[in-house]
Design a protein around this motif. Sequence first.
Motif, mmCIF file in Angstrom:
data_model
loop_
_atom_site.group_PDB
_atom_site.id
_atom_site.type_symbol
_atom_site.label_atom_id
_atom_site.label_comp_id
_atom_site.label_asym_id
_atom_site.label_seq_id
_atom_site.Cartn_x
_atom_site.Cartn_y
_atom_site.Cartn_z
ATOM 1 N N TYR A 54 3.514 -0.784 -2.933
ATOM 2 C CA TYR A 54 2.662 -1.960 -3.134
ATOM 3 C C TYR A 54 2.205 -2.471 -1.771
ATOM 4 C CZ TYR A 54 4.704 -1.742 -7.774
ATOM 5 O OH TYR A 54 5.107 -1.310 -9.022
ATOM 6 N N ALA A 55 0.888 -2.734 -1.663
ATOM 7 C CA ALA A 55 0.302 -3.248 -0.430
ATOM 8 C C ALA A 55 0.178 -4.759 -0.529
ATOM 9 C CB ALA A 55 -1.066 -2.614 -0.194
ATOM 10 N N PHE A 56 0.566 -5.454 0.555
ATOM 11 C CA PHE A 56 0.532 -6.922 0.546
ATOM 12 C C PHE A 56 0.442 -7.424 1.984
ATOM 13 C CE2 PHE A 56 4.834 -5.676 1.240
ATOM 14 C CZ PHE A 56 5.435 -6.675 1.998
ATOM 15 N N PRO A 82 -2.672 -14.631 -0.429
ATOM 16 C CA PRO A 82 -1.318 -14.442 0.116
ATOM 17 C C PRO A 82 -0.268 -14.204 -0.954
ATOM 18 C CG PRO A 82 -2.415 -16.272 1.212
ATOM 19 C CD PRO A 82 -3.285 -15.895 0.066
ATOM 20 N N THR A 83 -0.586 -14.547 -2.211
ATOM 21 C CA THR A 83 0.377 -14.388 -3.305
ATOM 22 C C THR A 83 0.161 -13.100 -4.094
ATOM 23 O OG1 THR A 83 -1.070 -15.618 -4.800
ATOM 24 C CG2 THR A 83 0.581 -16.895 -3.574
ATOM 25 N N GLU A 84 -0.765 -12.225 -3.619
ATOM 26 C CA GLU A 84 -1.148 -11.075 -4.418
ATOM 27 C C GLU A 84 -0.856 -9.744 -3.708
ATOM 28 O OE1 GLU A 84 -4.860 -13.085 -6.890
ATOM 29 O OE2 GLU A 84 -5.273 -11.990 -5.013
ATOM 30 N N ALA A 85 -0.649 -8.725 -4.509
ATOM 31 C CA ALA A 85 -0.394 -7.376 -4.009
ATOM 32 C C ALA A 85 -1.165 -6.366 -4.852
ATOM 33 C CB ALA A 85 1.095 -7.050 -4.048
ATOM 34 N N VAL A 86 -1.285 -5.156 -4.324
ATOM 35 C CA VAL A 86 -1.977 -4.073 -5.017
ATOM 36 C C VAL A 86 -1.023 -2.887 -5.168
ATOM 37 C CG1 VAL A 86 -3.795 -2.332 -4.784
ATOM 38 C CG2 VAL A 86 -4.293 -4.710 -4.254
ATOM 39 N N ARG A 87 -0.976 -2.349 -6.370
ATOM 40 C CA ARG A 87 -0.235 -1.092 -6.568
ATOM 41 C C ARG A 87 -0.978 -0.011 -5.798
ATOM 42 N NH1 ARG A 87 3.479 2.353 -6.888
ATOM 43 N NH2 ARG A 87 4.013 3.437 -8.844
#
Length: 390
Positions: A54-56, A82-87
């Motif tokens: 996960y990228a954040f 800032p509260t989100e991520a990407v698979r």
Amino acid sequence: MIKVEEAIAIIEANSTKMPWKSIPVSKALGYVLAEKVISPINMPPFRQSAMDGYAFKHGIRHQYDIVGISQAGDHSNFKLKPTEAVRIFTGAYVPNDADTVVMQEHVMASEDSILIAKMPEPFANVRNKGEQIKANDVVFEANTLITPAAIGFLACLGITEITVYKKPKVAILVTGNELVKPGKKLSKGKIYESNSLMLQAALQTIGINKIKVHTVKDNLKATKKALQFILKKNEIVLISGGISVGDYDFVKEALLKNGVEELFYKINQKPGKPMFFGSKKDTLVFALPGNPASSLTNFYIYVYSAVKNRMGFSNTNLLKIVRKLDNDIVNNTGKTLFLKALYNEISVEILDGQSSAMLNSFAVANGLVIVPEDVENIKKGELVTILPID
């Protein structure tokens, strides 16, 4: 008769590099670069994930909402809070708003969020643009050997063609009425011909795989005719046998009658004294002794470096190493000796069976110990110089 050092210097002075040619990268294995290669792109060409995860944006948070997926081949530049991520998957594009990738094994994931159980260091698991190489940087310098890894690296940069030195055309001429091809019946007075197979194998270790083998009887007219044809077609000619001073040794005379310039004949060494080196235009000629161990010794000492020189290598000679001697050596010949030996990390043992006709000890040897012509005795425990041949 000349010294070993003189023979090496003469061969080096006459071993010019081959002309250049452009070839597809896919067919370049074993060739040597004639000019440096410049990278046309950055590699990687964008920021890539080094892991499935996960990228954040690294911070003090451990819980993030999943807002998308970045697969290899996609170019979706997600706008991340800032509260989100990407698979994300290995090799995929890392969004501009992310700076770190956490391994999937280090998170607890639900359908739409993750909790990072083991926080990575900032910028972890992200391959930066140009991390391997940047556009316009040198990929390989000239005189670099093209290996499987080099082909892979060139291909990943999108390079399809490179400029290399041509490989020399090499022919082997085997002389001798007594020789029989292996596999045929051996009648009285005959021996199996092994030198051509041995020399072909030795050439293949350098990268010369296309080799023409010719045979000729011990006859001046036939030898002259065979050499006339071979000299026109090849840049390096190896001759096995017929170069000593016997009544049926016609090679030297046949070479001179074909316009080959004699650059030296006979070397103050053992084994391998009766060797001829000459040239005709751009063709180098090595007339090697017929005795197998002598022939192979002279290949390693003289032919090896000449072939590599012509192929474009920058380092052409066998490396030299030093080890402690396990045996005493006596040299009462006044010649340079090349002794078949077996070395390890500490010491070296001189093997039995040093005759110029014997290959059995050569077959297990991994080095040649050099005893200079002016050295008469070397005691056990003293240091000696070795040419590794393994």
